[in-house]
Design an enzyme around this catalytic site. Structure first.
Site, PDB file in Angstrom:
ATOM      1  N   ILE A   1      -2.408  20.081 -42.295  1.00  0.00           N
ATOM      2  CA  ILE A   1      -1.288  19.974 -43.227  1.00  0.00           C
ATOM      3  C   ILE A   1      -1.731  20.323 -44.640  1.00  0.00           C
ATOM      4  O   ILE A   1      -1.036  21.024 -45.368  1.00  0.00           O
ATOM      5  CB  ILE A   1      -0.681  18.562 -43.185  1.00  0.00           C
ATOM      6  CG1 ILE A   1      -0.116  18.264 -41.793  1.00  0.00           C
ATOM      7  CG2 ILE A   1       0.420  18.415 -44.243  1.00  0.00           C
ATOM      8  CD1 ILE A   1       0.430  16.853 -41.631  1.00  0.00           C
TER       9      ILE A   1
ATOM     10  N   ASN B   1     -14.234  16.252 -47.128  1.00  0.00           N
ATOM     11  CA  ASN B   1     -15.611  16.061 -46.662  1.00  0.00           C
ATOM     12  C   ASN B   1     -15.990  17.015 -45.532  1.00  0.00           C
ATOM     13  O   ASN B   1     -17.106  16.952 -45.002  1.00  0.00           O
ATOM     14  CB  ASN B   1     -15.843  14.607 -46.220  1.00  0.00           C
ATOM     15  CG  ASN B   1     -15.008  14.220 -45.010  1.00  0.00           C
ATOM     16  OD1 ASN B   1     -14.323  15.040 -44.403  1.00  0.00           O
ATOM     17  ND2 ASN B   1     -15.069  12.945 -44.651  1.00  0.00           N
ATOM     18  N   LEU B   2     -15.052  17.895 -45.163  1.00  0.00           N
ATOM     19  CA  LEU B   2     -15.272  18.938 -44.152  1.00  0.00           C
ATOM     20  C   LEU B   2     -15.592  18.374 -42.768  1.00  0.00           C
ATOM     21  O   LEU B   2     -16.148  19.090 -41.926  1.00  0.00           O
ATOM     22  CB  LEU B   2     -16.375  19.906 -44.594  1.00  0.00           C
ATOM     23  CG  LEU B   2     -16.091  20.694 -45.884  1.00  0.00           C
ATOM     24  CD1 LEU B   2     -17.268  21.601 -46.219  1.00  0.00           C
ATOM     25  CD2 LEU B   2     -14.808  21.500 -45.755  1.00  0.00           C
TER      26      LEU B   2
ATOM     27  N   ILE C   1      -7.528  10.202 -38.114  1.00  0.00           N
ATOM     28  CA  ILE C   1      -6.196  10.281 -37.520  1.00  0.00           C
ATOM     29  C   ILE C   1      -6.151  10.058 -36.020  1.00  0.00           C
ATOM     30  O   ILE C   1      -5.101  10.232 -35.403  1.00  0.00           O
ATOM     31  CB  ILE C   1      -5.546  11.647 -37.830  1.00  0.00           C
ATOM     32  CG1 ILE C   1      -6.378  12.793 -37.236  1.00  0.00           C
ATOM     33  CG2 ILE C   1      -5.353  11.813 -39.324  1.00  0.00           C
ATOM     34  CD1 ILE C   1      -5.697  14.141 -37.332  1.00  0.00           C
TER      35      ILE C   1
ATOM     36  N   SER D   1       2.671   7.643 -41.304  1.00  0.00           N
ATOM     37  CA  SER D   1       2.876   8.093 -39.925  1.00  0.00           C
ATOM     38  C   SER D   1       3.917   7.258 -39.209  1.00  0.00           C
ATOM     39  O   SER D   1       4.136   6.078 -39.525  1.00  0.00           O
ATOM     40  CB  SER D   1       1.541   8.001 -39.178  1.00  0.00           C
ATOM     41  OG  SER D   1       1.711   8.157 -37.784  1.00  0.00           O
TER      42      SER D   1
ATOM     43  N   TYR E   1      -5.129   2.432 -36.137  1.00  0.00           N
ATOM     44  CA  TYR E   1      -4.663   3.556 -36.961  1.00  0.00           C
ATOM     45  C   TYR E   1      -3.297   3.245 -37.565  1.00  0.00           C
ATOM     46  O   TYR E   1      -3.078   3.419 -38.772  1.00  0.00           O
ATOM     47  CB  TYR E   1      -4.581   4.825 -36.113  1.00  0.00           C
ATOM     48  CG  TYR E   1      -3.880   5.971 -36.795  1.00  0.00           C
ATOM     49  CD1 TYR E   1      -4.483   6.633 -37.864  1.00  0.00           C
ATOM     50  CD2 TYR E   1      -2.620   6.382 -36.380  1.00  0.00           C
ATOM     51  CE1 TYR E   1      -3.831   7.675 -38.504  1.00  0.00           C
ATOM     52  CE2 TYR E   1      -1.972   7.430 -37.003  1.00  0.00           C
ATOM     53  CZ  TYR E   1      -2.581   8.069 -38.065  1.00  0.00           C
ATOM     54  OH  TYR E   1      -1.936   9.100 -38.704  1.00  0.00           O
TER      55      TYR E   1
ATOM     56  N   ASN F   1       6.226  14.019 -35.413  1.00  0.00           N
ATOM     57  CA  ASN F   1       5.202  14.797 -34.689  1.00  0.00           C
ATOM     58  C   ASN F   1       5.079  16.192 -35.289  1.00  0.00           C
ATOM     59  O   ASN F   1       5.813  17.113 -34.929  1.00  0.00           O
ATOM     60  CB  ASN F   1       5.565  14.870 -33.211  1.00  0.00           C
ATOM     61  CG  ASN F   1       5.636  13.493 -32.571  1.00  0.00           C
ATOM     62  OD1 ASN F   1       6.676  12.836 -32.626  1.00  0.00           O
ATOM     63  ND2 ASN F   1       4.535  13.036 -32.006  1.00  0.00           N
TER      64      ASN F   1
ATOM     65  N   ILE G   1       1.605  18.136 -18.019  1.00  0.00           N
ATOM     66  CA  ILE G   1       2.623  17.209 -18.513  1.00  0.00           C
ATOM     67  C   ILE G   1       2.437  15.884 -17.790  1.00  0.00           C
ATOM     68  O   ILE G   1       2.377  15.835 -16.556  1.00  0.00           O
ATOM     69  CB  ILE G   1       4.041  17.743 -18.257  1.00  0.00           C
ATOM     70  CG1 ILE G   1       4.327  18.945 -19.147  1.00  0.00           C
ATOM     71  CG2 ILE G   1       5.083  16.656 -18.498  1.00  0.00           C
ATOM     72  CD1 ILE G   1       5.704  19.530 -18.953  1.00  0.00           C
TER      73      ILE G   1
ATOM     74  N   ARG H   1      10.022  13.689 -28.070  1.00  0.00           N
ATOM     75  CA  ARG H   1       9.321  13.553 -29.335  1.00  0.00           C
ATOM     76  C   ARG H   1      10.129  14.273 -30.421  1.00  0.00           C
ATOM     77  O   ARG H   1      10.889  15.204 -30.147  1.00  0.00           O
ATOM     78  CB  ARG H   1       7.913  14.165 -29.259  1.00  0.00           C
ATOM     79  CG  ARG H   1       6.981  13.452 -28.274  1.00  0.00           C
ATOM     80  CD  ARG H   1       6.661  12.058 -28.729  1.00  0.00           C
ATOM     81  NE  ARG H   1       5.790  11.332 -27.798  1.00  0.00           N
ATOM     82  CZ  ARG H   1       6.219  10.484 -26.877  1.00  0.00           C
ATOM     83  NH1 ARG H   1       7.521  10.271 -26.744  1.00  0.00           N
ATOM     84  NH2 ARG H   1       5.371   9.857 -26.104  1.00  0.00           N
TER      85      ARG H   1
END
Length: 344
Positions: free
Chosen positions: A12, A32-33, A76, A116, A140, A169, A199, A207
């Site tokens: 994002i 911080n990569l 995440i 979130s 989380y 999502n 699936i 979603r």
């Protein structure tokens, strides 16, 4: 105007940098990569390779007087947050507190937090509105809710204008399969590695998929929002996984997929109301699922072509090698107390 984007080399974040650059902002990135990729950002910017909890961040704030801080840097992975909750708290809570402290100390005008839908937990109220009771079921989700509370505290105590955006999502170009990569990223990777799609369950579970550019537009419009608030960012539409497969077929052609048993703890239906975002931010999502999937597919197609991964599977990197291991782990992992599994 100067904007600091933490996690700016991420999925994002890289899209946020492009939008704010086009709007005339000077772009600064702290990353911080650990998951970000420098190749994602081509526009002119200043980069600081730091963790958001690092005390050296103060030097950045003192030298550059930011107008806006967009805090996207976070751990995440909900499943990993159960296994290592202290690591999750360090990244998502202590890192946020450091950014809030520095933002108030150095007179940042607006602080935007990426929150979130995980704060809602397993809730059968559809669509979920911002005032719905919150019951996160993973560390989380708890860390994101705690972050929202800290933002509210900083507004009330220090006068820092904060906006917390609860994303549904999110999908789109540059999304990684690492962590909570999401079903779209997993499907796209498997397509170009010529793997069968999977699936869980019937595929009728739904979603609220939102294309990344719509999310970025909401973030940008939040800069002019004159109140501190919590706002859902969603399409406010329930798409089933079968709908998603159909959208992929529209651009890819026939697609092989299999069904496996529904995973314990998976949420069957998810949808966030976006009425507040439309009213308060004068924002509306522009991308249909078909349009968003088309753009996402074309990016992955070019990505795999450039990396030559589709033709030579022996050269794809560890990210793809470990994907099946990660998915197997998530299928078998559950906790009776919280039932944490990836929310597609």
């Amino acid at each position: 105007m100067k904007v600091l984007i933490t996690g700016g080399y991420g999925f994002i974040g890289s899209h946020v940098t492009e939008r704010f650059y086009k709007e005339g902002y000077e772009i600064y990135i702290i990353d911080n990569l650990s998951t970000g990729d420098k190749d994602h950002v081509k526009i002119k910017h200043k980069f600081y390779e730091l963790d958001v909890i690092d005390s050296k961040c103060q030097e950045v704030f003192s030298n550059v007087k930011f107008d806006v801080v967009i805090h996207l840097a976070a751990h995440i992975d909900a499943v990993a947050s159960v296994e290592k909750p202290s690591f999750d708290a360090t990244a998502n809570i202590l890192g946020l507190i450091n950014m809030l402290e520095l933002s108030s100390k150095y007179d940042v005008k607006k602080f935007i937090l990426a929150s979130s839908a995980a704060v809602y937990g397993s809730n059968e109220e559809i669509p979920l509105i911002e005032d719905t009771s919150l019951n996160p079921i993973s560390p989380y989700g708890v860390s994101k809710l705690t972050g929202e509370n800290y933002c509210k505290l900083w507004k009330n105590t220090y006068g820092l204008e904060t906006v917390c955006l609860r994303f549904s999502n999110v999908y789109g170009p540059r999304q990684s399969v690492k962590g909570e990569g999401g079903v779209v990223a997993v499907f796209m990777n498997n397509l170009f590695l010529e793997k069968e799609l999977c699936i869980y369950g019937t595929g009728e579970q739904t979603r609220d998929f939102i294309y990344v550019e719509d999310v970025v537009d909401a973030i940008y419009k939040s800069c002019d929002y004159s109140y501190s608030d919590v706002i859902n960012v969603s399409v406010d539409t329930q798409y089933s996984l079968i709908n998603l497969i159909d959208a992929i077929k529209n651009v890819h052609g026939d697609t092989d997929f299999r069904h496996e048993q529904l995973r314990k703890g998976d949420i069957l239906h998810s949808r966030l109301s976006n009425k507040r975002a439309k009213k308060e931010l004068n924002w509306t999502p522009l991308y249909t699922l078909n349009k968003g999937i088309f753009k996402t597919y074309k990016w992955y197609e070019e990505y795999f072509k450039e990396k030559n991964l589709a033709k030579d599977k022996n050269h794809y990197n560890k990210e793809h090698e470990n994907l099946e291991k990660d998915e197997k782990k998530k299928r078998t992992y559950s906790k009776d107390s919280c039932h944490i599994l990836k929310i597609y």
